[in-house]
Design an enzyme around this catalytic site. Structure first.
Site, PDB file in Angstrom:
ATOM      1  N   THR A 117      45.132 -28.307  36.516  1.00 33.25           N
ATOM      2  CA  THR A 117      45.379 -26.970  35.987  1.00 33.25           C
ATOM      3  C   THR A 117      44.030 -26.521  35.471  1.00 33.25           C
ATOM      4  O   THR A 117      43.469 -27.286  34.750  1.00 33.25           O
ATOM      5  CB  THR A 117      46.365 -27.110  34.834  1.00 33.25           C
ATOM      6  N   LYS A 173      38.653 -24.102  31.521  1.00 35.42           N
ATOM      7  CA  LYS A 173      39.412 -25.242  31.030  1.00 35.42           C
ATOM      8  C   LYS A 173      40.004 -25.956  32.230  1.00 35.42           C
ATOM      9  O   LYS A 173      40.290 -25.349  33.265  1.00 35.42           O
ATOM     10  CB  LYS A 173      40.510 -24.822  30.046  1.00 35.42           C
TER      11      LYS A 173
END
Length: 409
Positions: free
Chosen positions: A197, A186
């Site tokens: 992130t 992700k």
């Protein structure tokens, strides 16, 4: 918004590994936001983590627990991942909550607390909603499975601002046995090396001893997740985990290692590129290839200087062939004794720069044609040596600003 069509593959199961998910309502109701990965005894586990000094509480706990497992000659038994809340910038409360998550899962599963590694992603600076998170653990355990659906749901369960789940699977021949490598990741914004992130979880049924697994992870991460950038921000929560369950072929000889390394690099690279393709607000997928450098670090420094330039990135979004922005970014890269007369810059199949200025045959129409594409390659030859590096990045659009301006709402 995302670049290109990327479908989540139908992943085969990995013997010795199961995945489960739950809708715990950590940030929003009605979405998968809690993932549990069960790892059978006898596996080896390696990890690579963010270098951000404000690393999140789960990173601190996961690193400590992983080191404890390795010191005992054991692999971790469970990974637990929540989205919607990063549990970063939360001080002692965050550490307490990360450890409490491990303790509760360990109690439910009948394993040691330090055999559980926690991971979180989402908003920084807010305490975890522990009551909802802990209440979701039994459902995640009850849903454990090893097939394609389990992998797909886990891929969905780790997303934040991502627009789609990201998964890659390859099958290799090691001797007379097949080896499978599956991976999910992700990441969409706050993506930059060290690590870029993002979270990634990669597993294989191969048997690989610990020191080799650690080495393979470092090598492949350096040429994948550490070669992508969306916005130049290194997250507090980045982690990439590599799990070898040991239920399949042994990878030990030089030939076996070479075959496995190539397969693993493909998985890591495709997962990393999938993050860039799904970059926040991205409309372009950009490959920066720097060659003829004195060192690989020098090549990376030039590539990232261009990739991080707001002026280059906005020109890419506008499909504006403003090649001077690329030239200026190359020129300010931290390279000693730069001889600009030896630098060559190509935009796709079009020569932009040579002999210290615009290439003689260049036309605006040629540059505009390449810049109008959804996928763009910029090649930079420094004329200094034989080292090279490739970095992948995005453009910078209005939507990037809107996504991040509204992130906490």
């Amino acid at each position: 918004m995302a670049v290109g069509e990327t479908r989540f593959p139908a992943m085969p199961g990995i013997e010795g590994l199961r995945l489960g998910t739950a809708m715990a309502g950590i940030k929003k109701p009605g979405r998968r936001d809690l993932v549990v990965i069960e790892i059978a005894e006898g596996a080896t586990v390696a990890g690579s983590f963010t270098l951000n000094a404000f690393c999140a509480a789960p990173v601190t706990v996961a690193k400590a627990n992983l080191a404890g497992c390795q010191a005992r000659g054991e692999g971790a038994r469970f990974l637990v991942i929540n989205t919607g809340n990063a549990n970063a910038g939360t001080g002692e409360i965050g550490l307490r909550d990360a450890r409490a998550t491990c303790a509760e899962l360990a109690k439910l599963a009948g394993v040691g607390e330090d055999s559980v590694l926690p991971f979180s992603t989402g908003v920084i600076g807010e305490p975890l909603p522990m009551e909802r998170l802990l209440a979701g653990l039994p459902a995640a355990l009850d849903s454990l499975g090893e097939g394609a659906q389990a992998w797909q749901q886990a891929g969905e369960g780790i997303l934040t601002t991502d627009t789609r789940p990201k998964g890659v699977s390859v099958t290799l021949e090691i001797g007379e046995q097949q080896v499978t490598i599956n991976g999910i990741s992700k990441g969409s914004g706050m993506v930059n090396p060290n690590m870029a992130t993002m979270l990634a979880f990669v597993a294989t049924d191969a048997a690989i001893e610990q020191s080799l697994l650690d080495s393979l992870l470092r090598e492949t991460v350096d040429r994948s997740f550490n070669c992508i950038t969306v916005d130049g921000d290194t997250s507090t929560n980045d982690a990439c985990m590599l799990i070898a369950t040991g239920r399949g072929a042994t990878v030990a000889s030089d030939e076996q290692v070479a075959i496995f390394r190539n397969g693993l690099q493909r998985v890591m690279t495709e997962l990393a590129q999938a993050i860039v393709r799904d970059g926040e607000g991205a409309t372009k997928f950009v490959t920066l290839q720097v060659g003829e450098a004195a060192t690989r670090k020098e090549a990376l420094d030039v590539a990232f200087t261009v990739a991080h330039s707001p002026l280059v990135k906005t020109a890419l979004f506008a499909s504006d062939a403003n090649w001077g922005r690329i030239l200026a970014a190359v020129g300010r890269a931290p390279v000693a004794d730069f001889d600009v007369n030896r630098v060559v810059i190509d935009l796709g199949d079009v020569r932009l720069v040579e002999h210290g200025g615009r290439a003689a045959g260049y036309t605006e129409a040629q540059g505009s044609r390449v810049m109008a594409g959804e996928e763009i390659t910029i090649r930079i030859a420094l004329g200094r040596g034989e080292e090279s590096a490739t970095v992948w990045t995005t453009d910078l659009s209005h939507d990037y600003v809107s996504i991040n301006a509204d992130y906490r709402s």
